[in-house]
Design a protein around this motif. Structure first.
Motif, PDB file in Angstrom:
ATOM      1  N   ALA A  29     -20.644 -21.457  38.432  1.00 20.19           N
ATOM      2  CA  ALA A  29     -19.950 -21.330  39.714  1.00 20.19           C
ATOM      3  C   ALA A  29     -20.394 -22.416  40.686  1.00 20.19           C
ATOM      4  CB  ALA A  29     -20.208 -19.944  40.307  1.00 20.19           C
ATOM      5  N   LYS A  30     -21.668 -22.777  40.627  1.00 21.29           N
ATOM      6  CA  LYS A  30     -22.173 -23.851  41.502  1.00 21.29           C
ATOM      7  C   LYS A  30     -21.529 -25.190  41.157  1.00 21.29           C
ATOM      8  CE  LYS A  30     -26.728 -21.855  42.452  1.00 21.29           C
ATOM      9  NZ  LYS A  30     -28.185 -22.028  42.265  1.00 21.29           N
ATOM     10  N   ILE A  31     -21.227 -25.381  39.874  1.00 15.26           N
ATOM     11  CA  ILE A  31     -20.553 -26.612  39.446  1.00 15.26           C
ATOM     12  C   ILE A  31     -19.077 -26.582  39.847  1.00 15.26           C
ATOM     13  CG2 ILE A  31     -19.827 -27.954  37.425  1.00 15.26           C
ATOM     14  CD1 ILE A  31     -22.400 -26.936  36.027  1.00 15.26           C
ATOM     15  N   ARG A  32     -18.446 -25.436  39.659  1.00 11.37           N
ATOM     16  CA  ARG A  32     -17.011 -25.314  39.921  1.00 11.37           C
ATOM     17  C   ARG A  32     -16.690 -25.359  41.408  1.00 11.37           C
ATOM     18  NH1 ARG A  32     -12.661 -26.253  36.708  1.00 11.37           N
ATOM     19  NH2 ARG A  32     -10.846 -25.017  37.337  1.00 11.37           N
ATOM     20  N   TRP A  33     -17.507 -24.676  42.204  1.00 13.09           N
ATOM     21  CA  TRP A  33     -17.244 -24.564  43.646  1.00 13.09           C
ATOM     22  C   TRP A  33     -18.510 -24.900  44.437  1.00 13.09           C
ATOM     23  CZ3 TRP A  33     -16.416 -19.746  40.778  1.00 13.09           C
ATOM     24  CH2 TRP A  33     -15.139 -19.636  40.237  1.00 13.09           C
ATOM     25  N   PRO A  34     -18.976 -26.140  44.406  1.00 14.62           N
ATOM     26  CA  PRO A  34     -20.261 -26.479  45.055  1.00 14.62           C
ATOM     27  C   PRO A  34     -20.292 -26.158  46.546  1.00 14.62           C
ATOM     28  CG  PRO A  34     -19.017 -28.456  44.447  1.00 14.62           C
ATOM     29  CD  PRO A  34     -18.345 -27.318  43.782  1.00 14.62           C
ATOM     30  N   TRP A  35     -19.159 -26.335  47.229  1.00  9.89           N
ATOM     31  CA  TRP A  35     -19.102 -26.069  48.668  1.00  9.89           C
ATOM     32  C   TRP A  35     -19.362 -24.608  49.002  1.00  9.89           C
ATOM     33  CZ3 TRP A  35     -15.478 -22.382  49.536  1.00  9.89           C
ATOM     34  CH2 TRP A  35     -14.472 -22.234  48.551  1.00  9.89           C
ATOM     35  N   LEU A  36     -19.132 -23.745  48.018  1.00 12.05           N
ATOM     36  CA  LEU A  36     -19.274 -22.304  48.231  1.00 12.05           C
ATOM     37  C   LEU A  36     -20.734 -21.908  48.439  1.00 12.05           C
ATOM     38  CD1 LEU A  36     -17.269 -19.805  48.014  1.00 12.05           C
ATOM     39  CD2 LEU A  36     -18.145 -19.504  45.721  1.00 12.05           C
ATOM     40  N   PHE A  37     -21.644 -22.717  47.899  1.00 13.41           N
ATOM     41  CA  PHE A  37     -23.048 -22.306  47.848  1.00 13.41           C
ATOM     42  C   PHE A  37     -23.914 -22.943  48.933  1.00 13.41           C
ATOM     43  CE2 PHE A  37     -21.323 -21.088  43.823  1.00 13.41           C
ATOM     44  CZ  PHE A  37     -21.970 -19.902  43.543  1.00 13.41           C
ATOM     45  N   HIS A  38     -23.284 -23.616  49.891  1.00 13.50           N
ATOM     46  CA  HIS A  38     -24.060 -24.204  50.981  1.00 13.50           C
ATOM     47  C   HIS A  38     -24.779 -23.136  51.807  1.00 13.50           C
ATOM     48  CE1 HIS A  38     -21.255 -27.992  50.868  1.00 13.50           C
ATOM     49  NE2 HIS A  38     -22.154 -27.976  49.897  1.00 13.50           N
ATOM     50  N   LEU A  67     -15.621 -15.643  38.158  1.00 11.53           N
ATOM     51  CA  LEU A  67     -14.774 -15.095  39.216  1.00 11.53           C
ATOM     52  C   LEU A  67     -15.532 -14.044  40.027  1.00 11.53           C
ATOM     53  CD1 LEU A  67     -11.496 -14.605  37.130  1.00 11.53           C
ATOM     54  CD2 LEU A  67     -12.049 -16.523  38.646  1.00 11.53           C
ATOM     55  N   LEU A  68     -16.306 -13.221  39.331  1.00 10.58           N
ATOM     56  CA  LEU A  68     -17.074 -12.183  40.028  1.00 10.58           C
ATOM     57  C   LEU A  68     -18.134 -12.799  40.926  1.00 10.58           C
ATOM     58  CD1 LEU A  68     -17.446  -9.617  37.111  1.00 10.58           C
ATOM     59  CD2 LEU A  68     -16.202  -9.239  39.247  1.00 10.58           C
ATOM     60  N   VAL A  69     -18.812 -13.846  40.440  1.00  5.15           N
ATOM     61  CA  VAL A  69     -19.823 -14.516  41.268  1.00  5.15           C
ATOM     62  C   VAL A  69     -19.186 -15.026  42.559  1.00  5.15           C
ATOM     63  CG1 VAL A  69     -21.284 -16.573  41.458  1.00  5.15           C
ATOM     64  CG2 VAL A  69     -21.415 -15.134  39.425  1.00  5.15           C
ATOM     65  N   ARG A  70     -18.065 -15.713  42.423  1.00  5.62           N
ATOM     66  CA  ARG A  70     -17.418 -16.248  43.628  1.00  5.62           C
ATOM     67  C   ARG A  70     -16.968 -15.130  44.563  1.00  5.62           C
ATOM     68  NH1 ARG A  70     -12.581 -20.729  44.581  1.00  5.62           N
ATOM     69  NH2 ARG A  70     -12.193 -20.098  46.739  1.00  5.62           N
ATOM     70  N   LEU A  71     -16.402 -14.065  43.997  1.00  3.41           N
ATOM     71  CA  LEU A  71     -15.941 -12.963  44.839  1.00  3.41           C
ATOM     72  C   LEU A  71     -17.113 -12.321  45.579  1.00  3.41           C
ATOM     73  CD1 LEU A  71     -13.503 -11.328  45.736  1.00  3.41           C
ATOM     74  CD2 LEU A  71     -13.781  -9.887  43.708  1.00  3.41           C
ATOM     75  N   LEU A  72     -18.256 -12.197  44.909  1.00  3.36           N
ATOM     76  CA  LEU A  72     -19.441 -11.627  45.566  1.00  3.36           C
ATOM     77  C   LEU A  72     -19.898 -12.504  46.722  1.00  3.36           C
ATOM     78  CD1 LEU A  72     -21.434 -10.408  42.427  1.00  3.36           C
ATOM     79  CD2 LEU A  72     -20.477  -8.956  44.221  1.00  3.36           C
ATOM     80  N   VAL A  73     -19.836 -13.821  46.556  1.00  7.64           N
ATOM     81  CA  VAL A  73     -20.201 -14.713  47.660  1.00  7.64           C
ATOM     82  C   VAL A  73     -19.250 -14.506  48.835  1.00  7.64           C
ATOM     83  CG1 VAL A  73     -20.424 -17.118  48.397  1.00  7.64           C
ATOM     84  CG2 VAL A  73     -21.259 -16.432  46.140  1.00  7.64           C
ATOM     85  N   GLU A  74     -17.966 -14.360  48.546  1.00  7.18           N
ATOM     86  CA  GLU A  74     -17.000 -14.139  49.628  1.00  7.18           C
ATOM     87  C   GLU A  74     -17.249 -12.810  50.343  1.00  7.18           C
ATOM     88  OE1 GLU A  74     -12.896 -14.850  49.025  1.00  7.18           O
ATOM     89  OE2 GLU A  74     -13.187 -16.834  48.142  1.00  7.18           O
ATOM     90  N   LEU A  75     -17.736 -11.817  49.606  1.00  4.14           N
ATOM     91  CA  LEU A  75     -18.047 -10.536  50.261  1.00  4.14           C
ATOM     92  C   LEU A  75     -19.181 -10.707  51.260  1.00  4.14           C
ATOM     93  CD1 LEU A  75     -17.916  -7.800  47.442  1.00  4.14           C
ATOM     94  CD2 LEU A  75     -16.064  -8.763  48.812  1.00  4.14           C
ATOM     95  N   ARG A  76     -20.169 -11.514  50.915  1.00  2.00           N
ATOM     96  CA  ARG A  76     -21.356 -11.675  51.761  1.00  2.00           C
ATOM     97  C   ARG A  76     -21.185 -12.727  52.851  1.00  2.00           C
ATOM     98  NH1 ARG A  76     -26.204  -9.203  49.871  1.00  2.00           N
ATOM     99  NH2 ARG A  76     -27.166 -10.109  51.715  1.00  2.00           N
ATOM    100  N   VAL A  77     -20.297 -13.697  52.646  1.00  2.97           N
ATOM    101  CA  VAL A  77     -20.102 -14.771  53.631  1.00  2.97           C
ATOM    102  C   VAL A  77     -18.622 -14.820  54.007  1.00  2.97           C
ATOM    103  CG1 VAL A  77     -20.545 -17.205  54.158  1.00  2.97           C
ATOM    104  CG2 VAL A  77     -21.927 -16.041  52.416  1.00  2.97           C
TER     105      VAL A  77
END
Length: 269
Positions: A29-38, A67-77
């Motif tokens: 997920a960090k590779i696919r969506w690097p901006w997500l993990f700032h 997909l679940l990892v990204r969705l969890l990040v969206e829940l928290r941020v």
């Protein structure tokens, strides 16, 4: 004639791979969506991994972990939310509604199945290449399963949505077991119902009693819908990636037998 054939799911029946798959999904997920993990620190990463263990029953194919990892990040941020479903969504809501949520978020994120599968496999390949022992340690076989496989007198096939090379590597490196590659039906070999049809049609399997062992209730229900597969004995394991609600539903379906780990090990031998 008169023997037994066991078609066995891998993750959740033989191997607890949730630790490895969650960590691999986080790397991917960090590779696919690097901006997500700032805005994701180590504490949030730990929370994500914890929640991935809770959510593991909804995963049918490995790429869904991304997909679940990204969705969890969206829940928290909330400030980085790009999906309409994230606002107000709970972990329980994901567990209950993943089949409906997945196509929505894939469309809204403009994601496609094959590139995610390829990325997930590449991340695992690189982990294996750079740190085989670490990758192996992130998995574990359930107690007694390796010995049951090793000493089984039945015909054993692996039928999994995991990529075959990873199932084969874990069987060899973690369990010390070699199963011929033509008996490992992994991701890309077709739906499990079609694999079961292939297995029962093989001349060498004629006359064998057929058993299919799974941890996903939805997969077993798909088998039940196929009249051509009426000869299969179906089992849902109590120790795998399923919920109490699913186990209770399975107990009400006459075709499905519930299986405990000691019973599985003794059956396979």
């Amino acid at each position: 004639m008169g023997g037994h054939l066991y078609a066995l799911d891998f993750d959740g029946v033989l191997c607890d791979s949730c630790g490895e798959s969650s960590l691999s999904a986080l790397k991917a997920a960090k590779i696919r969506w690097p901006w997500l993990f700032h805005q994701v620190d180590s504490g949030m990463e730990d929370w994500i991994i914890d929640q991935m263990h809770v959510l593991r029953p909804v995963v049918e194919t490995g790429y869904e972990n991304l997909l679940l990892v990204r969705l969890l990040v969206e829940l928290r941020v909330p400030s980085i939310q790009k999906s309409s479903v994230a606002d107000g969504l709970s972990i329980e809501g994901i567990l209950e509604n993943w089949a409906e949520l997945k196509p929505i978020i894939m469309k809204e994120w403009n994601e496609h199945r094959e590139p995610l599968i390829d990325l997930f496999g590449k991340v695992r390949d690189e982990w294996i290449q750079n740190d085989l022992s670490g990758w192996i340690r992130a998995n574990r076989f359930y107690p007694g399963v390796a010995d049951a496989l090793r000493f089984s007198s039945s015909q054993v096939y692996i039928v999994t949505t995991k990529q075959s090379r990873f199932a084969d590597a874990l069987l060899r490196e973690l369990a010390g077991i070699v199963i011929p590659t033509d008996r490992i039906y992994g991701l890309g070999t077709g739906p499990k119902v079609e694999v079961l049809k292939q297995l029962q049609a093989k001349p060498e399997n004629e006359g064998l009693t057929l058993h299919f062992v799974e941890d996903r209730l939805a997969t077993l229900k798909n088998v039940i819908k196929e009249p051509a597969l009426n000869a299969w004995n179906l089992y849902l394991v109590r120790w795998g990636y399923n919920t109490q609600k699913e186990r209770e539903e399975a107990e009400s379906i006459s075709r499905i037998r519930m299986l405990d780990l000691p019973d599985f090990s003794s059956k396979l031998r």
